[in-house]
Design a protein around this motif. Sequence first.
Motif, mmCIF file in Angstrom:
data_model
loop_
_atom_site.group_PDB
_atom_site.id
_atom_site.type_symbol
_atom_site.label_atom_id
_atom_site.label_comp_id
_atom_site.label_asym_id
_atom_site.label_seq_id
_atom_site.Cartn_x
_atom_site.Cartn_y
_atom_site.Cartn_z
ATOM 1 N N PHE A 80 -7.162 -1.973 -3.343
ATOM 2 C CA PHE A 80 -7.162 -0.528 -3.560
ATOM 3 C C PHE A 80 -7.189 -0.204 -5.053
ATOM 4 O O PHE A 80 -7.819 0.762 -5.479
ATOM 5 C CB PHE A 80 -5.964 0.118 -2.874
ATOM 6 C CG PHE A 80 -6.194 0.349 -1.403
ATOM 7 C CD1 PHE A 80 -6.720 1.542 -0.945
ATOM 8 C CD2 PHE A 80 -5.897 -0.645 -0.488
ATOM 9 C CE1 PHE A 80 -6.946 1.746 0.411
ATOM 10 C CE2 PHE A 80 -6.114 -0.445 0.865
ATOM 11 C CZ PHE A 80 -6.646 0.744 1.323
ATOM 12 N N ARG A 109 -5.388 5.391 5.330
ATOM 13 C CA ARG A 109 -6.846 5.256 5.213
ATOM 14 C C ARG A 109 -7.313 3.958 5.852
ATOM 15 O O ARG A 109 -8.329 3.921 6.551
ATOM 16 C CB ARG A 109 -7.277 5.307 3.743
ATOM 17 C CG ARG A 109 -7.212 6.704 3.140
ATOM 18 C CD ARG A 109 -7.405 6.699 1.632
ATOM 19 N NE ARG A 109 -8.577 5.955 1.231
ATOM 20 C CZ ARG A 109 -8.656 5.227 0.105
ATOM 21 N NH1 ARG A 109 -7.631 5.141 -0.715
ATOM 22 N NH2 ARG A 109 -9.751 4.597 -0.197
ATOM 23 N N GLN A 113 -10.677 -0.750 -6.030
ATOM 24 C CA GLN A 113 -11.511 0.339 -5.529
ATOM 25 C C GLN A 113 -11.479 1.527 -6.486
ATOM 26 O O GLN A 113 -12.512 2.146 -6.751
ATOM 27 C CB GLN A 113 -11.041 0.766 -4.130
ATOM 28 C CG GLN A 113 -11.986 1.786 -3.504
ATOM 29 C CD GLN A 113 -11.454 2.358 -2.208
ATOM 30 O OE1 GLN A 113 -10.313 2.796 -2.145
ATOM 31 N NE2 GLN A 113 -12.277 2.363 -1.186
ATOM 32 N N GLN A 114 -10.317 1.827 -7.032
ATOM 33 C CA GLN A 114 -10.223 2.939 -7.977
ATOM 34 C C GLN A 114 -11.034 2.661 -9.239
ATOM 35 O O GLN A 114 -11.702 3.555 -9.765
ATOM 36 C CB GLN A 114 -8.760 3.222 -8.328
ATOM 37 C CG GLN A 114 -7.974 3.802 -7.179
ATOM 38 C CD GLN A 114 -8.675 5.000 -6.548
ATOM 39 O OE1 GLN A 114 -9.087 5.934 -7.233
ATOM 40 N NE2 GLN A 114 -8.849 4.976 -5.238
ATOM 41 N N LEU A 132 0.833 -1.188 0.000
ATOM 42 C CA LEU A 132 0.000 0.000 0.000
ATOM 43 C C LEU A 132 0.872 1.244 0.000
ATOM 44 O O LEU A 132 1.977 1.237 0.558
ATOM 45 C CB LEU A 132 -0.901 0.026 1.236
ATOM 46 C CG LEU A 132 -1.854 -1.145 1.432
ATOM 47 C CD1 LEU A 132 -2.716 -0.907 2.664
ATOM 48 C CD2 LEU A 132 -2.727 -1.362 0.212
ATOM 49 N N GLU A 190 -2.804 5.111 1.307
ATOM 50 C CA GLU A 190 -3.720 3.976 1.402
ATOM 51 C C GLU A 190 -3.616 3.307 2.764
ATOM 52 O O GLU A 190 -4.629 2.969 3.380
ATOM 53 C CB GLU A 190 -3.411 2.960 0.292
ATOM 54 C CG GLU A 190 -3.754 3.445 -1.096
ATOM 55 C CD GLU A 190 -3.165 2.570 -2.182
ATOM 56 O OE1 GLU A 190 -3.637 2.678 -3.327
ATOM 57 O OE2 GLU A 190 -2.222 1.788 -1.913
ATOM 58 N N ALA A 213 -10.524 7.618 -1.726
ATOM 59 C CA ALA A 213 -9.577 8.738 -1.671
ATOM 60 C C ALA A 213 -10.252 9.962 -2.271
ATOM 61 O O ALA A 213 -11.076 9.847 -3.171
ATOM 62 C CB ALA A 213 -8.326 8.385 -2.449
#
Length: 197
Positions: free
Chosen positions: A153, A126, A156-157, A119, A123, A193
Amino acid sequence: MRRGIAAVVAILAGAGLAGCRAEPGVAVYLGDRKVTVDRVDRIVRSAPHSSPGQVVSLFICGDAGGRLAAERKLEVAPPDPAMFAVYFRLPEDSEYVRLWARCFSLVSAATNVEMARPLTDGEAQRLVDALSAANVDVTVADARRHVEIGPLFEAQQHFAEAIRGGDVVVNPRYEPVFPVFVGQGVQINLAFAEEEA
C-alpha cells in the motif's frame, strides 16, 4: 472457501487520467511515447485472459515505475518472465508476460524499501472489497493481520504520485485503468484510495 492473502503480488496503475490530448489511434500517451490502439489490441488477442484496460494499466505501471525507480534510486532486479509465463500459460517472450514481469520488478523494488506494517482500516476494507468481488472470503481482521501487505500500500501511494506527476493521458475508451493484484490463483482490481480534496 476461505483463501489466504499472503504472498500477494501487486501490479499498480492509476485512474482518472483521461485528458484532452487524444488521437483515436493512441491508447495511452506516456510522456512523449505513444502506445497505439493496434498494439494494445494485438497484446489482448495474444493473451486470452487479458483486457484492454489491464494492458494499458501495465504500460502505465512500467512507465511510472521506471520514473519512480530513477527518482528514488531503487535497486530493481532484472525482470523474470518465467513466473508469469507459467501463471498465464503463455511463452516467456510474450509481450503481455514481459509487461507483467517488468511491473513486478518495479513494484517489488518500491515495496522492498518500505517497512512492514498492519493495514489501516481503510486499506483493509479496500482489500476485502476487492477480494470479495473476486469471490474470496476474507474479513477486515484477516486483512489487517498480514503486515507484509502494508508495504504494498505504501508502494501504491508512491506509484500514484509518480503517475499523477507524469505526462500520462489515457484514451477515454480505456478508462478506468486499474491496479491489479495477483496471488494464489486470483486476480483482483484494487482501486487507488480517493484523493483528498
